[in-house]
Design an enzyme around this catalytic site. Structure first.
Site, PDB file in Angstrom:
ATOM      1  N   ARG A 123      -4.272   0.504  -1.977  1.00 57.96           N
ATOM      2  CA  ARG A 123      -3.701  -0.847  -1.943  1.00 57.96           C
ATOM      3  C   ARG A 123      -3.344  -1.334  -3.335  1.00 57.96           C
ATOM      4  O   ARG A 123      -3.971  -0.950  -4.316  1.00 57.96           O
ATOM      5  CB  ARG A 123      -4.677  -1.814  -1.277  1.00 57.96           C
ATOM      6  CG  ARG A 123      -4.979  -1.470   0.176  1.00 57.96           C
ATOM      7  CD  ARG A 123      -5.981  -2.442   0.791  1.00 57.96           C
ATOM      8  NE  ARG A 123      -6.222  -2.116   2.191  1.00 57.96           N
ATOM      9  CZ  ARG A 123      -7.133  -1.239   2.603  1.00 57.96           C
ATOM     10  NH1 ARG A 123      -7.900  -0.619   1.716  1.00 57.96           N
ATOM     11  NH2 ARG A 123      -7.290  -0.977   3.888  1.00 57.96           N
ATOM     12  N   HIS A 181       4.750   0.252   0.706  1.00 55.53           N
ATOM     13  CA  HIS A 181       5.233  -0.547   1.823  1.00 55.53           C
ATOM     14  C   HIS A 181       4.241  -1.648   2.179  1.00 55.53           C
ATOM     15  O   HIS A 181       3.075  -1.621   1.774  1.00 55.53           O
ATOM     16  CB  HIS A 181       5.485   0.332   3.065  1.00 55.53           C
ATOM     17  CG  HIS A 181       4.265   1.034   3.572  1.00 55.53           C
ATOM     18  ND1 HIS A 181       3.809   2.215   3.028  1.00 55.53           N
ATOM     19  CD2 HIS A 181       3.400   0.735   4.585  1.00 55.53           C
ATOM     20  CE1 HIS A 181       2.720   2.609   3.676  1.00 55.53           C
ATOM     21  NE2 HIS A 181       2.444   1.718   4.620  1.00 55.53           N
ATOM     22  N   GLU A 208       3.370   8.021   8.533  1.00 52.63           N
ATOM     23  CA  GLU A 208       3.345   7.182   9.732  1.00 52.63           C
ATOM     24  C   GLU A 208       4.737   6.749  10.179  1.00 52.63           C
ATOM     25  O   GLU A 208       5.660   6.609   9.375  1.00 52.63           O
ATOM     26  CB  GLU A 208       2.464   5.947   9.499  1.00 52.63           C
ATOM     27  CG  GLU A 208       2.897   5.035   8.378  1.00 52.63           C
ATOM     28  CD  GLU A 208       1.851   4.005   8.016  1.00 52.63           C
ATOM     29  OE1 GLU A 208       0.653   4.344   7.951  1.00 52.63           O
ATOM     30  OE2 GLU A 208       2.231   2.840   7.767  1.00 52.63           O
ATOM     31  N   GLN A 243       0.829  -1.204   0.000  1.00 49.31           N
ATOM     32  CA  GLN A 243       0.000   0.000   0.000  1.00 49.31           C
ATOM     33  C   GLN A 243       0.865   1.257   0.000  1.00 49.31           C
ATOM     34  O   GLN A 243       2.077   1.213   0.202  1.00 49.31           O
ATOM     35  CB  GLN A 243      -0.900   0.011   1.236  1.00 49.31           C
ATOM     36  CG  GLN A 243      -0.153  -0.041   2.549  1.00 49.31           C
ATOM     37  CD  GLN A 243      -1.071  -0.181   3.750  1.00 49.31           C
ATOM     38  OE1 GLN A 243      -1.297   0.776   4.489  1.00 49.31           O
ATOM     39  NE2 GLN A 243      -1.611  -1.381   3.935  1.00 49.31           N
ATOM     40  N   HIS A 284       0.188   5.868   0.768  1.00 51.23           N
ATOM     41  CA  HIS A 284      -0.718   6.897   1.256  1.00 51.23           C
ATOM     42  C   HIS A 284      -0.500   8.190   0.482  1.00 51.23           C
ATOM     43  O   HIS A 284       0.600   8.455  -0.012  1.00 51.23           O
ATOM     44  CB  HIS A 284      -0.517   7.126   2.748  1.00 51.23           C
ATOM     45  CG  HIS A 284      -0.556   5.869   3.555  1.00 51.23           C
ATOM     46  ND1 HIS A 284      -1.649   5.034   3.565  1.00 51.23           N
ATOM     47  CD2 HIS A 284       0.372   5.274   4.348  1.00 51.23           C
ATOM     48  CE1 HIS A 284      -1.403   3.989   4.351  1.00 51.23           C
ATOM     49  NE2 HIS A 284      -0.179   4.112   4.823  1.00 51.23           N
TER      50      HIS A 284
END
Length: 403
Positions: free
Chosen positions: A288, A269, A132, A95, A97
């Site tokens: 995804r 990642h 993140e 996936q 972001h």
């Protein structure tokens, strides 16, 4: 003010049945507990242990909505982070972001198209990015992250081609197709791999060859790379999934306990296994690309991916006083503090609203006005007026704080 909070772990098929419950000193539920969310995200807001002390608000999200100045400080209207305990017993999806601009545009675009917020085919659940941090709590934490140097990928392709030829059953032209796309570009390779049947033969050949290469290593003692081992494992877990070959293009990393990664927008990642503390922007936007039965939108994933060849994105801590490490990516609005006070205690400077989770032992937190004792598995929300914490006791804690 210190406000005790808790939550129920979220169950996903890839979760561990024991890791979160063991860490938090709880009885295992018997289900695959994957994530414990601590924050105000509407998907799973933290539950307030004693609602009476905050005029009956049941969740942290409710209290923040009712009293934003008290809970967040003047000028804030939302909590800038979501803290998670993540326990992966199986690989998560490949996936990435979006950037802030991509998230905002995608959210507005899907709203105009009338895609319901809870629809399985929705990409953008909110208008926010999702950078993140992942901090390894288990002895090791395995992940794939970012596109690695093409020379490394090509070396593993050569090993796989040889193993497939020796074992038989793997089309030799499948590896030539892969080499040809790699010679064009990473973007072209990823687009081809995700193009339905176009790369099906190569996906099958790579999985077969990886299994053969690992078997030959066992017989001969000649080692193959950690990436090839990972591909062999993924081919068993997700046979025929193009993500098996995409993994060949990515950096493979094993974090030791106490090490961390920072994954910015666009970094492709997948977490493979382990227990960690995850701290991110409060978003649920995930594009995804494989290793999942969930919705995959290849064109949108390709639009957000960073195709640069990247080194491993280790996030090194800075020392923030005795017993305190600070993991502080630039420009994301949050930081993760790792606190082990020892005999002398520790002083923790907060940047705004914060959440403290104790993962071992018992710790005493003293702020400007309040104080509280927390044991392993207990968490507390800290309002901005308690901007400096004196931490004593024997144990370990993680602090998510605004930055």
């Amino acid at each position: 003010m210190f406000l005790a909070i808790t939550n129920v772990p979220r169950d996903y098929a890839w979760g561990s049945t024991t890791a979160i419950s063991t860490l938090l000193g709880r009885k295992p539920s018997g289900r695959p507990e994957a994530e414990l969310w601590l924050g105000a995200h509407p998907g799973s807001p933290s539950v307030i242990v004693n609602p009476a002390v905050v005029d009956g608000a049941d969740t942290l999200a409710d209290w923040i909505a009712a009293q934003p100045d008290r809970t967040l400080g003047s000028g804030r209207r939302s909590l800038p982070f979501l803290m998670k305990v993540l326990a992966a017993a199986k690989p998560l999806s490949i996936q990435a972001h979006p950037t802030p601009e991509q998230a905002r545009d995608g959210f507005e675009r899907e709203n105009r198209a009338g895609v319901p917020l809870q629809a399985s085919e929705r990409n953008y659940k909110d208008p926010f990015p999702k950078p993140e941090i992942i901090f390894a709590l288990s002895d090791t934490f395995d992940a794939l992250c970012g596109f690695r140097a093409l020379a490394e990928t090509r070396a593993d392709v050569d090993v796989l081609a040889g193993a497939g030829a020796s074992a038989g059953g793997a089309r030799s032209d499948a590896f030539e197709e892969l080499r040809a796309h790699l010679a064009e570009s990473l973007e072209a390779t990823v687009a081809w791999l995700f193009d339905g049947e176009a790369a099906a033969g190569t996906v099958a050949a790579v999985g077969h060859a990886a299994t053969a290469a690992v078997a030959h290593e066992s017989e001969s003692g000649v080692p193959v790379s950690a990436t090839i081992h990972t591909i062999a494992d993924l081919a068993v877990e997700y046979p025929g999934d193009p993500g098996v070959v995409v993994a060949l293009l990515l950096n493979r990393v094993t974090l030791q306990r106490g090490e961390a990664l920072f994954l910015p927008a666009g970094n492709i990642h997948a977490y493979l296994g382990g227990l960690g503390i995850e701290l991110m922007a409060p978003s649920d936007n995930v594009l995804r690309g494989g290793l999942t039965p969930k919705h995959v939108d290849v064109p949108e994933l390709l639009r957000v991916l960073d195709f640069d060849e990247l080194p491993l994105p280790y996030l090194k801590p800075t020392k923030a006083g005795a017993g305190v490490e600070r993991f502080d990516p630039t420009g994301v609005g949050f930081a993760l503090l790792h606190v082990q006070p020892g005999e002398a205690g520790a002083v923790v400077q907060l940047g705004g609203p914060s959440i403290v989770l104790v993962t071992s032992g018992e710790l005493h937190l003293k702020g400007q006005d309040g104080n509280i004792k927390l044991g392993a598995g207990e968490a507390v929300y800290v309002t901005p007026d308690e901007w400096r914490l004196a931490v004593t006791g024997s144990g370990e804690a993680f602090v998510a704080t605004a930055a």
